[in-house]
Motif scaffolding. Structure first.
Motif, PDB file in Angstrom:
ATOM      1  N   ILE B  17       2.305   1.680   3.017  1.00  0.00           N
ATOM      2  CA  ILE B  17       1.328   0.420   3.205  1.00  0.00           C
ATOM      3  C   ILE B  17       0.256   0.930   2.512  1.00  0.00           C
ATOM      4  CG2 ILE B  17      -0.311  -0.900   4.559  1.00  0.00           C
ATOM      5  CD1 ILE B  17       1.831  -0.824   6.827  1.00  0.00           C
ATOM      6  N   ARG B  18      -0.238   2.411   2.553  1.00  0.00           N
ATOM      7  CA  ARG B  18      -1.410   2.715   1.789  1.00  0.00           C
ATOM      8  C   ARG B  18      -1.018   2.867   0.368  1.00  0.00           C
ATOM      9  NH1 ARG B  18      -1.125   6.775   5.912  1.00  0.00           N
ATOM     10  NH2 ARG B  18      -2.667   6.416   7.685  1.00  0.00           N
ATOM     11  N   TYR B  19       0.318   3.124   0.150  1.00  0.00           N
ATOM     12  CA  TYR B  19       0.527   3.298  -1.137  1.00  0.00           C
ATOM     13  C   TYR B  19       0.562   1.778  -1.960  1.00  0.00           C
ATOM     14  CZ  TYR B  19       4.143   3.601  -4.959  1.00  0.00           C
ATOM     15  OH  TYR B  19       4.559   3.306  -6.309  1.00  0.00           O
ATOM     16  N   TYR B  20       0.932   0.699  -1.228  1.00  0.00           N
ATOM     17  CA  TYR B  20       1.253  -0.683  -1.595  1.00  0.00           C
ATOM     18  C   TYR B  20      -0.509  -0.899  -1.925  1.00  0.00           C
ATOM     19  CZ  TYR B  20       5.858  -1.269  -0.733  1.00  0.00           C
ATOM     20  OH  TYR B  20       7.480  -1.226  -0.647  1.00  0.00           O
ATOM     21  N   GLU B  21      -1.466  -0.498  -1.203  1.00  0.00           N
ATOM     22  CA  GLU B  21      -3.020  -0.791  -1.477  1.00  0.00           C
ATOM     23  C   GLU B  21      -3.274   0.075  -2.796  1.00  0.00           C
ATOM     24  OE1 GLU B  21      -5.863   0.872   1.000  1.00  0.00           O
ATOM     25  OE2 GLU B  21      -7.175  -0.495   0.436  1.00  0.00           O
ATOM     26  N   ASP B  22      -2.849   1.476  -2.846  1.00  0.00           N
ATOM     27  CA  ASP B  22      -3.119   2.044  -4.061  1.00  0.00           C
ATOM     28  C   ASP B  22      -2.720   1.260  -5.396  1.00  0.00           C
ATOM     29  OD1 ASP B  22      -4.234   4.286  -2.988  1.00  0.00           O
ATOM     30  OD2 ASP B  22      -2.799   5.633  -3.915  1.00  0.00           O
ATOM     31  N   ILE B  23      -1.555   0.871  -5.297  1.00  0.00           N
ATOM     32  CA  ILE B  23      -1.275   0.166  -6.626  1.00  0.00           C
ATOM     33  C   ILE B  23      -1.438  -1.261  -6.556  1.00  0.00           C
ATOM     34  CG2 ILE B  23       0.968   1.812  -6.769  1.00  0.00           C
ATOM     35  CD1 ILE B  23       2.643  -0.205  -5.849  1.00  0.00           C
ATOM     36  N   GLY B  24      -2.339  -1.663  -5.779  1.00  0.00           N
ATOM     37  CA  GLY B  24      -2.723  -3.193  -5.792  1.00  0.00           C
ATOM     38  C   GLY B  24      -2.037  -4.196  -5.413  1.00  0.00           C
ATOM     39  N   LEU B  25      -0.857  -3.776  -4.585  1.00  0.00           N
ATOM     40  CA  LEU B  25      -0.188  -5.055  -3.965  1.00  0.00           C
ATOM     41  C   LEU B  25      -0.739  -5.588  -3.033  1.00  0.00           C
ATOM     42  CD1 LEU B  25       3.847  -3.544  -3.833  1.00  0.00           C
ATOM     43  CD2 LEU B  25       2.577  -5.218  -5.304  1.00  0.00           C
ATOM     44  N   ILE B  26      -1.536  -4.891  -2.184  1.00  0.00           N
ATOM     45  CA  ILE B  26      -2.325  -5.866  -1.078  1.00  0.00           C
ATOM     46  C   ILE B  26      -3.608  -5.266  -1.314  1.00  0.00           C
ATOM     47  CG2 ILE B  26      -0.660  -6.056   0.563  1.00  0.00           C
ATOM     48  CD1 ILE B  26      -1.344  -3.362   1.808  1.00  0.00           C
ATOM     49  N   ARG B  27      -4.532  -6.110  -0.550  1.00  0.00           N
ATOM     50  CA  ARG B  27      -6.132  -5.538  -0.734  1.00  0.00           C
ATOM     51  C   ARG B  27      -6.719  -5.916   0.846  1.00  0.00           C
ATOM     52  NH1 ARG B  27      -6.441  -5.497  -6.225  1.00  0.00           N
ATOM     53  NH2 ARG B  27      -4.828  -7.141  -6.458  1.00  0.00           N
ATOM     54  N   PRO B  28      -6.380  -5.015   1.482  1.00  0.00           N
ATOM     55  CA  PRO B  28      -6.927  -5.259   2.736  1.00  0.00           C
ATOM     56  C   PRO B  28      -8.432  -4.966   2.893  1.00  0.00           C
ATOM     57  CG  PRO B  28      -5.889  -3.130   2.676  1.00  0.00           C
ATOM     58  CD  PRO B  28      -5.566  -3.801   1.500  1.00  0.00           C
ATOM     59  N   GLN B  29      -9.092  -5.489   3.815  1.00  0.00           N
ATOM     60  CA  GLN B  29     -10.574  -5.052   3.813  1.00  0.00           C
ATOM     61  C   GLN B  29     -10.864  -3.876   4.557  1.00  0.00           C
ATOM     62  OE1 GLN B  29     -11.716  -9.170   5.980  1.00  0.00           O
ATOM     63  NE2 GLN B  29     -12.847  -9.274   3.946  1.00  0.00           N
ATOM     64  N   ARG B  30     -12.238  -3.372   4.730  1.00  0.00           N
ATOM     65  CA  ARG B  30     -12.258  -1.973   5.445  1.00  0.00           C
ATOM     66  C   ARG B  30     -13.281  -2.422   6.871  1.00  0.00           C
ATOM     67  NH1 ARG B  30      -9.920   2.887   3.724  1.00  0.00           N
ATOM     68  NH2 ARG B  30      -8.692   1.993   1.713  1.00  0.00           N
ATOM     69  N   SER B  31     -13.109  -1.732   7.621  1.00  0.00           N
ATOM     70  CA  SER B  31     -14.165  -1.724   8.675  1.00  0.00           C
ATOM     71  C   SER B  31     -15.326  -0.814   8.242  1.00  0.00           C
ATOM     72  CB  SER B  31     -13.511  -1.446  10.187  1.00  0.00           C
ATOM     73  OG  SER B  31     -12.188  -1.819  10.249  1.00  0.00           O
ATOM     74  N   GLU B  32     -16.275  -0.942   9.280  1.00  0.00           N
ATOM     75  CA  GLU B  32     -17.530   0.063   9.020  1.00  0.00           C
ATOM     76  C   GLU B  32     -17.087   1.560   9.155  1.00  0.00           C
ATOM     77  OE1 GLU B  32     -20.957  -0.621  11.421  1.00  0.00           O
ATOM     78  OE2 GLU B  32     -21.216  -2.766  10.930  1.00  0.00           O
ATOM     79  N   ASN B  33     -16.322   1.717   9.924  1.00  0.00           N
ATOM     80  CA  ASN B  33     -15.727   3.222  10.045  1.00  0.00           C
ATOM     81  C   ASN B  33     -14.847   3.663   8.988  1.00  0.00           C
ATOM     82  OD1 ASN B  33     -13.323   2.148  10.482  1.00  0.00           O
ATOM     83  ND2 ASN B  33     -13.449   2.478  13.017  1.00  0.00           N
ATOM     84  N   GLY B  34     -14.636   2.781   8.056  1.00  0.00           N
ATOM     85  CA  GLY B  34     -13.754   3.139   6.874  1.00  0.00           C
ATOM     86  C   GLY B  34     -12.315   2.971   6.938  1.00  0.00           C
ATOM     87  N   TYR B  35     -11.959   2.379   8.101  1.00  0.00           N
ATOM     88  CA  TYR B  35     -10.579   1.968   8.504  1.00  0.00           C
ATOM     89  C   TYR B  35     -10.232   0.952   7.842  1.00  0.00           C
ATOM     90  CZ  TYR B  35     -10.314   5.240  12.642  1.00  0.00           C
ATOM     91  OH  TYR B  35     -10.381   6.531  13.178  1.00  0.00           O
ATOM     92  N   ARG B  36      -8.900   0.780   7.310  1.00  0.00           N
ATOM     93  CA  ARG B  36      -8.422  -0.438   6.793  1.00  0.00           C
ATOM     94  C   ARG B  36      -8.402  -1.418   7.869  1.00  0.00           C
ATOM     95  NH1 ARG B  36      -6.002   3.723   4.376  1.00  0.00           N
ATOM     96  NH2 ARG B  36      -5.828   3.659   2.077  1.00  0.00           N
ATOM     97  N   SER B  37      -8.852  -2.727   7.427  1.00  0.00           N
ATOM     98  CA  SER B  37      -8.746  -3.812   8.341  1.00  0.00           C
ATOM     99  C   SER B  37      -7.812  -5.012   7.804  1.00  0.00           C
ATOM    100  CB  SER B  37     -10.168  -4.294   8.661  1.00  0.00           C
ATOM    101  OG  SER B  37     -10.325  -5.420   9.516  1.00  0.00           O
ATOM    102  N   PHE B  38      -6.444  -5.164   8.407  1.00  0.00           N
ATOM    103  CA  PHE B  38      -5.515  -5.871   7.980  1.00  0.00           C
ATOM    104  C   PHE B  38      -5.748  -7.371   8.479  1.00  0.00           C
ATOM    105  CE2 PHE B  38      -3.984  -1.907   7.251  1.00  0.00           C
ATOM    106  CZ  PHE B  38      -3.533  -1.872   5.813  1.00  0.00           C
TER     107      PHE B  38
END
Lengths: 134, 134
Positions: B17-38
């Motif tokens: 999933i992180r890899y898919y974000e890296d290559i732009g397949l998904i664009r999850p938001q981020r929480s304040e603590n830096g966590y991905r927020s899906f």
DNA sequence: TATGGGGGTTCCAGTCGCGGGAAGGTCAAG
DNA sequence: CTTGACCTTCCCGCGACTGGAACCCCCATA
């Protein structure tokens, strides 16, 4: 023989031959000028490797197969074991591909493939899995 | 949702999933603590990707398929084209594997697989190609 | 309040079997 | 002497992840 000659005669790219030396599959001698100098036996090994690779054996399998080939005291059971294992792997891969193929073929046939946006292929991919309620 | 939740619900490893974000397949938001927020839509896209990958589509095909899925103005012909091309590739690969399989199967059956060194498998691999004399 | 555990984050390296390309050395022909 | 075809080493890249290190965050319990 220089690398270009063995490349032509073995059908393997020069790059591949250098790589095979790198990983210790072959050990050609060197001329004074630093060029690799291949003997007929090197060519023979390379041809062996080319055929083994063409049958889909991994490099590590190839390493073992060459070693067995050169080992007069080998037992054919060792060779057969490797080949049977590989055969099973091939069968697994074929089965997997055929399963994909079946699904894909159904979807392709279900899709009109015209100017309209409706598409059973996308619908299938987007399909929610059956939701198990607790 | 954090990445662990979507990983469980989509069946994809968090790493993927992180890899898919890296290559732009998904664009999850981020929480304040830096966590991905899906969001649910991210999960849906990931499930779509998982199924497309399971059918053997390349990542680039997947990228296009997701884009088409999200494009209301798509033509099903575009989707079908991709699927048909992929189907052909699968067929090619199956044919190649079956050809290997046939050869390998013959060799395996020809090999005694006992304690003796004689082995038709090795003999085949070592076989000189018919030498064309000029 | 310390601590432990189970999340999460980034980044780097490795997988497999090469292929591409740079920067340079060698050699025979014209 | 130059050209061009060879050869050399070196390093990067492919596809689609996977593993691991080093670190941050949050909650529960002693």
């Amino acid at each position: 023989m220089n690398i270009g000659d063995v490349a032509r005669r073995s059908g393997l790219p020069a790059k591949t031959i250098r790589y095979y030396e790198d990983i210790g599959l072959i050990r050609p001698q060197r001329s004074e000028n630093g060029y690799r100098s291949f003997r007929e036996s090197d060519l023979h090994t390379l041809a062996f490797l080319g055929r083994a690779r063409a049958l889909g054996f991994t490099i590590e399998d190839c390493r073992t197969l060459v070693a067995l080939y050169e080992d007069e005291g080998r037992e054919s059971a060792q060779v057969k074991q490797i080949a049977e294992d590989h055969l099973r792997q091939i069968d697994d891969k074929i089965a997997q591909l055929q399963s994909m193929r079946a699904t894909l073929d159904k979807l392709v046939h279900a899709c009109a493939g015209d100017h309209r946006p409706d598409c059973p292929i996308l619908e299938d991919l987007a399909q929610e899995p059956p939701h198990t309620d607790p």
